[in-house]
Design an enzyme around this catalytic site. Structure first.
Site, PDB file in Angstrom:
ATOM      1  N   ASP A 538       0.869  -1.186   0.000  1.00  0.00           N
ATOM      2  CA  ASP A 538       0.000   0.000   0.000  1.00  0.00           C
ATOM      3  C   ASP A 538       0.906   1.237   0.000  1.00  0.00           C
ATOM      4  O   ASP A 538       2.131   1.130   0.145  1.00  0.00           O
ATOM      5  CB  ASP A 538      -0.851  -0.085   1.284  1.00  0.00           C
ATOM      6  N   GLU A 541       2.691   5.189  -3.815  1.00  0.00           N
ATOM      7  CA  GLU A 541       2.692   6.207  -4.891  1.00  0.00           C
ATOM      8  C   GLU A 541       3.999   6.977  -4.962  1.00  0.00           C
ATOM      9  O   GLU A 541       4.378   7.360  -6.076  1.00  0.00           O
ATOM     10  CB  GLU A 541       1.505   7.164  -4.686  1.00  0.00           C
ATOM     11  N   ASP A 614      -9.135   4.015  -1.787  1.00  0.00           N
ATOM     12  CA  ASP A 614     -10.067   4.373  -0.712  1.00  0.00           C
ATOM     13  C   ASP A 614     -11.363   4.950  -1.255  1.00  0.00           C
ATOM     14  O   ASP A 614     -11.596   6.170  -1.215  1.00  0.00           O
ATOM     15  CB  ASP A 614      -9.387   5.363   0.228  1.00  0.00           C
TER      16      ASP A 614
HETATM   17  C1  NOJ Z   1      -4.616   3.273   2.844  1.00  0.00           C
HETATM   18  C2  NOJ Z   1      -5.222   2.149   2.075  1.00  0.00           C
HETATM   19  O1  NOJ Z   1      -5.773   2.606   0.874  1.00  0.00           O
HETATM   20  C3  NOJ Z   1      -6.227   1.446   2.946  1.00  0.00           C
HETATM   21  O2  NOJ Z   1      -6.808   0.389   2.213  1.00  0.00           O
HETATM   22  C4  NOJ Z   1      -5.577   0.939   4.203  1.00  0.00           C
HETATM   23  O3  NOJ Z   1      -6.527   0.358   5.049  1.00  0.00           O
HETATM   24  C5  NOJ Z   1      -4.919   2.112   4.945  1.00  0.00           C
HETATM   25  N1  NOJ Z   1      -3.999   2.757   4.067  1.00  0.00           N
HETATM   26  C6  NOJ Z   1      -4.178   1.638   6.183  1.00  0.00           C
HETATM   27  O4  NOJ Z   1      -3.171   0.774   5.847  1.00  0.00           O
END
Ligand code: NOJ
Length: 976
Positions: A538, A541, A614
């Protein structure tokens, strides 16, 4: 950052809650984008506009076999600056156009292709360029129907097919490679010192502008807009290299639709951003970014970037792959309904454009994936259901969630752990207070061959008691600030953090070593893990809470001295690539790794899966998620999905049920939720919702053979797993803009997930004169040659799912708790006869987790239903070995000579049988149904025949337990 957002505990997402747009630039806030758009405006306003770039004909040099050529390019406004052009045509007809500054102040970034491409493509030696006075051109293709023309003055590249222009580069004269310059030289030339005049084109309108500003104003504008430094919010980008952007118009004079360039929350057929009545005002942006609560309808950039676009019309599909690693903006215009213009503006880099000639969508997919690779064939279990949330907070929590799934008999394959498993967010390091026994916990999950996926983010907590950080500093593999020496420090989940520079080859073996359970490795390695634990990448970017646009300062320095701005969009892919190699190398012999990434680039499909980040728990996000997953599929990256339930917010039961309907028809199927949301695992739902979700999950599991077979095809041909209408039916104009229903692989399944509230029925578009059957009720619908809408039931417990007449769909219908438990389960074949009474389908199977399929261990079957004779009403349903018929296409990289019918995998499933056939649309009751000399058991319910134009419930023949093997050749004869 999300942790600060306690408003997310709210029951639903309020309408006012929206993206923090001010954190991210619009085109008008990015100097080079402003300059690019201003260039385009000047060109549009000035009828005498002419590109100043031209080929110096005397410099043109053909390669010895005349298969490629190089030439010097000059810009009439800067005749002292040199550019080099290199054009070649590959074996498959793809044209590569490269241009770079030659002998400039410094080297432009030219490494994007080396990360994106699978290998250096082969140049065709059978295509020859012909040199004329004003152009160089080449004809090729089976009937010499493709032609590439490179005009000298102004420089223009055109690809035509059958005399019709398909793709035009620099036709509108927007090509501009800002050469490197110093502040001093610019100041001097403005004062009239050393301004070379020769070669300058003195067109009248240019002269007027020229008088107003020395030399280049007509072309580059009046001001040094954002050349040397730029400020955005509180961040100043020092831009030590000055202006270096690249602008290029790429037009499709005969294509009314363009698709691709993910990732944007928008429609599949990209709406316009320029020209009269433009749908959006800003260009599509490609700049990998962690956009908080992104908009559901916007050109804003999101987490990943694939600079690949397709243009489509009823008789032609072409592609453009513009290999750039820096921030890029793309304007889309539609001067007529049948033509599309695009304008690509990038911050840095060389020009490196691949023109994919098609002419069909399938050709374009083959051409694109030959360049960047096909999607990796995933492990079979990875196509099951994934249960995630931020966070399952302890070993006991994980165990009890698993237990609740089992008690409720709800299938699931994978349990996930988000960042809270790691002490102080030091990834790999278990928080032993909450997870005292991580390996035992994982083994409990693995008891019925389920898997765990654990998150590993790229930010390293800067503390010497974190071995990963300590070793990274010792090895000196961290990203540097602009001095190129000092490690960069930024802020992320783990507080003050540093980032590994995966462009540095020294980091590679070290990173892979960290995942080794028993070593050997550089130093520390992850003993508290198992070889079946897979990984979630995660924040790659990279997301940096205190950085400009929540990311890394552009002036940061990577290996080779490149600035971050050069390779920003590629950065996340390298992390994903290395992690995927690391997971694969954990076991010996290696197993297929599963690594989910948020950030991606062209080529990421080789390394695992992605999700759309998200999303919000709103109907709009549910709907646009479907389109985004489709966009990823057609951009080569099929293994894609959205957070089921929506990451933010607490979906009401109706929404959650519908979201499961969406997820069950996405290649990657995972429920996930923000830390502030209420728990929403399916077993927590009240009835009837719980049972509906259980049924949806069982439906997904029953269709795993379909998904796996579709992935086999994708991994070999590059054809996407999800196929929007323009891909499946390229000639049917009625389907070109459709992006809320799609086909799954070549299975013939057409689905339209419900993404609106209070729906009881849906309209489904049928693109052809063919019968389509409701998967559940067997209602027969009849399409029409020019397309037709039909209404299908879509109550909460129903999903609009049709089988195209002419398809045979293999399923496994025994409910199980996880997919590995289905390995020996029997199959059902749904035979959906087409209007002529025929059907066909495929099934691919292997061990689902190792690479032994590359040694020939798999089965690949073809099922066919054919009328006994042209006039007869009866059919023969047969099973044949496709692997033996067309092995050249069987599986990825297989040494085909190794395939044989008696391979180990085939032997291992010899006892797996077909337990049922369901034949839809027979014209009348059979008189006998037999296999060899054995009469089979069957029942028949009369109804509509496939050839009837009427709608109503189809006739259904059910053949029970024919005692036939799924992997053997057989024939069933249905006499009618
Ligand atoms: C951002 C991610 O997009 C999300 O899916 C994740 O739960 C949080 N970071 C925490 O790791």
């Amino acid at each position: 950052m999300w942790a600060f957002c306690s408003l997310l505990a709210l029951a639903a997402i309020p309408a006012t809650l929206a993206v923090k747009a001010h954190d991210f630039k619009t085109c008008s806030q990015a100097g080079f984008c402003r300059r690019g758009r201003a260039l385009s405006a000047r060109a549009t306003e000035n009828p005498a506009w002419r590109s100043p770039y031209s080929i110096d004909a005397s410099s043109l040099a053909l390669s010895p076999d005349q298969a490629s050529f190089t030439a010097a390019v000059k810009s009439s406004i800067y005749p002292e600056v040199n550019f080099g052009l290199d054009i070649r045509i590959h074996d498959d007809g793809v044209v590569r156009v490269r241009m770079d500054e030659v002998g400039g102040l410094r080297k432009r970034y030219d490494e994007a292709a080396s990360w994106a491409l699978l290998e250096e493509p082969k140049v065709s030696h059978s295509i020859q360029w012909t040199v004329a006075k004003d152009k160089v051109h080449a004809k090729y293709g089976a009937k010499n129907n493709f032609e590439v023309v490179v005009a000298y003055e102004p420089l223009k590249v055109t690809l035509s097919r059958n005399g019709q222009e398909q793709v035009v580069l620099n036709g509108r004269g927007l090509l501009h490679m800002e050469h490197y310059r110093t502040k001093e030289s610019v100041a001097q030339s403005k004062q009239g010192i050393a301004v070379p005049e020769e070669g300058f084109d003195t067109d009248d309108s240019q002269v007027v502008l020229e008088q107003a500003h020395p030399r280049a104003a007509w072309f580059e504008g009046e001001t040094e807009d954002g050349w040397w430094e730029e400020t955005f919010n509180s961040f100043t980008d020092p831009k030590p290299r000055g202006p270096e952007s690249l602008s290029l118009d790429i037009d499709f004079p005969n294509h009314g639709h363009v698709y691709g360039i993910p990732q944007h929350a928008t429609r599949l057929s990209l709406p316009t951003t320029t020209g009269e009545g433009a749908y959006y005002s800003d260009p599509y942006r490609l700049y990998n970014a962690d956009v908080f609560e992104y908009l559901a309808d916007s050109t804003m950039s999101l987490y990943g970037s694939i600079p690949f676009m397709q243009a489509h019309s009823a008789d032609s599909t072409v592609g453009i792959f513009n290999v750039i690693g820096s921030e890029t903006w793309i304007d889309v215009g539609r001067p007529t309904l049948k033509a599309t213009t695009t304008h690509w503006i990038s911050e840095t880099g060389i020009l490196d454009v691949f023109i994919l000639p098609g002419p069909t969508p399938a050709d374009v997919f083959a051409q694109y994936t030959r360049l960047t690779g096909t999607p990796a064939l995933p492990a079979h279990w990875a196509l099951g259901y994934h249960q995630c949330r931020w966070n399952y907070i302890s070993s006991e929590d994980v165990r009890s969630v698993q237990q609740r799934f089992d008690e409720e008999d709800i299938p699931v394959d994978v349990f996930w752990l988000d960042i809270e498993y790691a002490e102080d967010h030091k990834y790999f390091m278990w928080d032993h207070k909450l997870f005292p026994d991580p390996v035992d916990m994982i083994k409990d999950v693995e008891a019925i061959e389920r898997k765990m996926v654990v998150i590993v983010d790229p930010h390293l907590k800067r503390t010497n008691d974190y071995p990963v950080y300590k070793e990274a500093t010792e090895l000196d593999v961290l990203v540097k600030v602009k001095d190129g020496k000092t490690d960069y420090e930024g802020w992320c989940w783990s507080g003050s953090s540093a980032w590994v520079d995966f462009f540095n080859p020294k980091s590679w073996d070290w990173w892979k070593g960290l995942f080794k359970i028993n070593g050997p490795s550089y130093g520390w390695h992850w003993t508290e893990s198992t070889e079946n634990t897979h990984i979630w990448n995660d924040m790659n970017e990279p997301s940096i809470f205190n950085g400009p646009e929540i990311s890394m300062p552009r002036e940061n320095i990577h290996y080779g001295g490149w600035e971050h701005r050069d390779l920003h969009n590629i950065n996340g892919m390298l992390f994903h690539n290395l992690t995927s190699q690391a997971v694969m190398e954990r076991s010996n012999p290696p197993k297929r790794p599963f690594v989910l990434t948020r950030s991606f680039y062209a080529g990421s499909q080789r390394f695992g899966a992605m999700w759309t980040g998200d999303n919000l728990g709103t109907w709009e996000h549910m709907g646009v998620g479907v389109k985004m997953v489709l966009a990823n599929n057609i951009a080569g990256f099929s293994f894609a999905g959205s957070d089921v339930g929506g990451f933010f917010g607490n979906p009401e039961p109706e929404m959650l049920v519908r979201w499961y309907g969406v997820g069950a028809f996405a290649p990657f199927f995972r429920a996930h939720a923000h830390i502030d949301t209420k728990r929403r695992e399916p077993y927590l739902l009240d009835e009837p919702y719980k049972s509906i979700v259980r049924d949806i999950l069982r439906l997904r599991y029953s269709m795993l053979p379909v998904w796996y077979t579709a992935f086999r095809e994708a991994s070999v041909t590059g054809l996407p797993v999800l196929r929007p209408h323009y891909v499946a039916m390229p000639h049917d104009e009625g389907g070109f803009a459709i992006d809320d229903q799609y086909f799954i692989g070549s299975s013939g399944l057409l689905v339209k997930p419900v993404t609106h509230k209070s729906v009881t029925e849906e309209t489904v578009y049928l693109p052809e004169d063919q019968v389509y059957y409701d998967y559940f009720s067997h209602q027969a619908y009849r399409g029409a040659a020019k397309g037709k809408n039909v209404t299908v039931p879509a109550e909460l417990h129903q999903i609009p799912l049709l089988i195209r007449g002419g398809s045979i769909v293999p399923t496994r219908e025994r409910p199980r708790r996880s997919s590995p438990l289905m390995k020996r389960d029997p199959f059902t074949l749904r035979v959906a006869l087409d209007k002529d009474g025929n059907a066909r389908g495929e099934l691919y199977l292997d061990d689902g987790e190792t690479y032994s399929h590359r040694e020939g261990n798999f089965i690949w079957r073809e099922f066919a239903a054919q009328k006994l004779t042209k006039k007869s009403k009866g059919v023969r349903i047969s099973s044949r070995n496709l692997a033996a018929q067309k092995p050249a296409e069987a599986v990825d990289h297989v040494a085909l000579a190794k395939y044989d019918d008696g391979n180990d995998f085939a032997k291992s499933i010899a006892g797996v049988r077909v337990e049922k056939l369901v034949v839809l649309g027979l014209p009348a009751k059979p008189t006998s149904v037999s296999a060899g000399d054995k009469e089979l058991q069957w029942t028949y319910t009369p109804g509509i025949s496939a050839s009837e134009k009427k709608e109503g419930t189809a006739s259904v023949l059910v053949i029970k337990d024919p005692k036939l093997s799924i992997s053997g050749d057989w024939d069933i004869v249905v006499q009618v």
